[in-house]
Motif scaffolding. Structure first.
Motif, PDB file in Angstrom:
ATOM      1  N   GLU A   1       0.838  -1.203   0.000  1.00 39.41           N
ATOM      2  CA  GLU A   1       0.000   0.000   0.000  1.00 39.41           C
ATOM      3  C   GLU A   1       0.875   1.256   0.000  1.00 39.41           C
ATOM      4  O   GLU A   1       0.626   2.197  -0.755  1.00 39.41           O
ATOM      5  N   GLU A   2       1.915   1.254   0.833  1.00 39.93           N
ATOM      6  CA  GLU A   2       2.809   2.413   0.892  1.00 39.93           C
ATOM      7  C   GLU A   2       3.487   2.667  -0.455  1.00 39.93           C
ATOM      8  O   GLU A   2       3.683   3.811  -0.858  1.00 39.93           O
ATOM      9  N   ALA A   3       3.824   1.590  -1.151  1.00 43.64           N
ATOM     10  CA  ALA A   3       4.482   1.714  -2.452  1.00 43.64           C
ATOM     11  C   ALA A   3       3.497   1.944  -3.589  1.00 43.64           C
ATOM     12  O   ALA A   3       3.910   2.189  -4.721  1.00 43.64           O
ATOM     13  N   GLY A   4       2.193   1.833  -3.314  1.00 45.89           N
ATOM     14  CA  GLY A   4       1.196   2.017  -4.359  1.00 45.89           C
ATOM     15  C   GLY A   4       1.127   0.854  -5.329  1.00 45.89           C
ATOM     16  O   GLY A   4       0.811   1.038  -6.504  1.00 45.89           O
ATOM     17  N   LEU A   5       1.406  -0.351  -4.823  1.00 42.76           N
ATOM     18  CA  LEU A   5       1.410  -1.545  -5.667  1.00 42.76           C
ATOM     19  C   LEU A   5       0.392  -2.561  -5.157  1.00 42.76           C
ATOM     20  O   LEU A   5       0.022  -2.552  -3.991  1.00 42.76           O
ATOM     21  N   ASP A   6      -0.039  -3.453  -6.051  1.00 43.08           N
ATOM     22  CA  ASP A   6      -0.988  -4.496  -5.690  1.00 43.08           C
ATOM     23  C   ASP A   6      -0.352  -5.881  -5.626  1.00 43.08           C
ATOM     24  O   ASP A   6      -0.794  -6.724  -4.873  1.00 43.08           O
ATOM     25  N   ASP A   7       0.653  -6.105  -6.435  1.00 38.32           N
ATOM     26  CA  ASP A   7       1.252  -7.437  -6.562  1.00 38.32           C
ATOM     27  C   ASP A   7       2.557  -7.497  -5.775  1.00 38.32           C
ATOM     28  O   ASP A   7       3.478  -6.713  -6.026  1.00 38.32           O
ATOM     29  N   ARG A   8       2.646  -8.448  -4.866  1.00 36.74           N
ATOM     30  CA  ARG A   8       3.837  -8.556  -4.026  1.00 36.74           C
ATOM     31  C   ARG A   8       5.093  -8.908  -4.821  1.00 36.74           C
ATOM     32  O   ARG A   8       6.203  -8.711  -4.350  1.00 36.74           O
ATOM     33  N   HIS A   9       4.930  -9.386  -6.021  1.00 37.28           N
ATOM     34  CA  HIS A   9       6.079  -9.686  -6.876  1.00 37.28           C
ATOM     35  C   HIS A   9       6.725  -8.422  -7.447  1.00 37.28           C
ATOM     36  O   HIS A   9       7.836  -8.482  -7.977  1.00 37.28           O
ATOM     37  N   ASP A  10       6.026  -7.294  -7.370  1.00 37.16           N
ATOM     38  CA  ASP A  10       6.504  -6.056  -7.984  1.00 37.16           C
ATOM     39  C   ASP A  10       7.360  -5.185  -7.070  1.00 37.16           C
ATOM     40  O   ASP A  10       7.949  -4.212  -7.525  1.00 37.16           O
ATOM     41  N   LEU A  11       7.419  -5.521  -5.786  1.00 35.25           N
ATOM     42  CA  LEU A  11       8.146  -4.671  -4.838  1.00 35.25           C
ATOM     43  C   LEU A  11       9.432  -5.364  -4.400  1.00 35.25           C
ATOM     44  O   LEU A  11       9.410  -6.353  -3.680  1.00 35.25           O
ATOM     45  N   PHE A  12      10.561  -4.817  -4.848  1.00 31.63           N
ATOM     46  CA  PHE A  12      11.874  -5.404  -4.541  1.00 31.63           C
ATOM     47  C   PHE A  12      12.506  -4.776  -3.308  1.00 31.63           C
ATOM     48  O   PHE A  12      13.312  -5.396  -2.631  1.00 31.63           O
ATOM     49  N   GLY A  13      12.186  -3.516  -3.052  1.00 28.20           N
ATOM     50  CA  GLY A  13      12.759  -2.826  -1.903  1.00 28.20           C
ATOM     51  C   GLY A  13      11.878  -1.670  -1.489  1.00 28.20           C
ATOM     52  O   GLY A  13      11.053  -1.196  -2.272  1.00 28.20           O
ATOM     53  N   LEU A  14      12.052  -1.235  -0.229  1.00 26.06           N
ATOM     54  CA  LEU A  14      11.231  -0.141   0.277  1.00 26.06           C
ATOM     55  C   LEU A  14      12.036   0.671   1.284  1.00 26.06           C
ATOM     56  O   LEU A  14      12.674   0.103   2.182  1.00 26.06           O
ATOM     57  N   TYR A  15      11.988   1.989   1.133  1.00 24.30           N
ATOM     58  CA  TYR A  15      12.621   2.918   2.072  1.00 24.30           C
ATOM     59  C   TYR A  15      11.552   3.503   2.974  1.00 24.30           C
ATOM     60  O   TYR A  15      10.556   4.049   2.497  1.00 24.30           O
ATOM     61  N   HIS A  16      11.763   3.389   4.272  1.00 20.32           N
ATOM     62  CA  HIS A  16      10.883   3.999   5.278  1.00 20.32           C
ATOM     63  C   HIS A  16      11.718   5.026   6.035  1.00 20.32           C
ATOM     64  O   HIS A  16      12.722   4.661   6.638  1.00 20.32           O
ATOM     65  N   GLY A  17      11.318   6.270   5.997  1.00 24.50           N
ATOM     66  CA  GLY A  17      12.047   7.242   6.791  1.00 24.50           C
ATOM     67  C   GLY A  17      11.943   8.646   6.257  1.00 24.50           C
ATOM     68  O   GLY A  17      11.106   8.948   5.404  1.00 24.50           O
ATOM     69  N   ILE A  18      12.825   9.465   6.772  1.00 19.69           N
ATOM     70  CA  ILE A  18      12.894  10.867   6.369  1.00 19.69           C
ATOM     71  C   ILE A  18      14.209  11.059   5.619  1.00 19.69           C
ATOM     72  O   ILE A  18      15.288  10.889   6.197  1.00 19.69           O
ATOM     73  N   PRO A  19      14.132  11.359   4.327  1.00 18.18           N
ATOM     74  CA  PRO A  19      15.365  11.530   3.546  1.00 18.18           C
ATOM     75  C   PRO A  19      16.286  12.584   4.169  1.00 18.18           C
ATOM     76  O   PRO A  19      15.821  13.525   4.827  1.00 18.18           O
ATOM     77  N   LEU A  20      17.569  12.425   3.944  1.00 18.52           N
ATOM     78  CA  LEU A  20      18.549  13.362   4.495  1.00 18.52           C
ATOM     79  C   LEU A  20      18.232  14.803   4.115  1.00 18.52           C
ATOM     80  O   LEU A  20      18.457  15.721   4.906  1.00 18.52           O
ATOM     81  N   THR A  21      17.701  15.005   2.920  1.00 14.98           N
ATOM     82  CA  THR A  21      17.413  16.363   2.431  1.00 14.98           C
ATOM     83  C   THR A  21      16.235  17.016   3.149  1.00 14.98           C
ATOM     84  O   THR A  21      16.039  18.216   3.018  1.00 14.98           O
TER      85      THR A  21
END
Length: 121
Positions: A42-62
């Motif tokens: 849901e966070e990545a905006g995807l439906d298929d679990r095969h489509d998500l290879f990685g995920l960043y959770h946090g506040i970018p340095l910028t």
């Protein structure tokens, strides 16, 4: 591939990043997950679990201001979707590196649109 072997690929990919990049990574954990959760999708905006290879959770340095005493940001690299998409071990090694670089780029504030203009998009 075993979890331990996959974790070693992730560590190798992180170690292959240029030293100035590694030194600027701040308050960041990198972990391996088997499959993304429904919340991850849901966070990545995807439906298929095969489509998500990685995920960043946090506040970018910028975007960090007054960032004292914060829990670490987290990058999760998902083993099974990467393996399912790759035909050979060499393909897995390459995709792990691309995915690690992609997620680290999010830590540095690059968006998916910006990454789409590179080989890591």
């Amino acid at each position: 591939m075993s979890l331990r072997e996959f974790e070693r690929l992730v560590v190798k990919a992180l170690d292959s990043l240029p030293l100035p990049i590694r030194h600027r990574m701040d308050n960041l954990d990198v972990v391996v997950g088997e499959w993304p959760s429904l919340d991850d999708l849901e966070e990545a905006g995807l439906d298929d679990r095969h489509d998500l290879f990685g995920l960043y959770h946090g506040i970018p340095l910028t975007e960090r201001t007054h960032y004292d005493m914060a829990l670490p940001d987290k990058i999760t690299i998902f083993q099974r979707p990467i393996e399912a998409a790759c035909a050979t071990r060499a393909d897995v090694v390459k995709e792990v590196r691309v995915t690690v670089i992609h997620e680290v780029a999010h830590h540095f504030g690059l968006s998916d649109a910006e990454l789409d203009q590179t080989e890591y998009g």
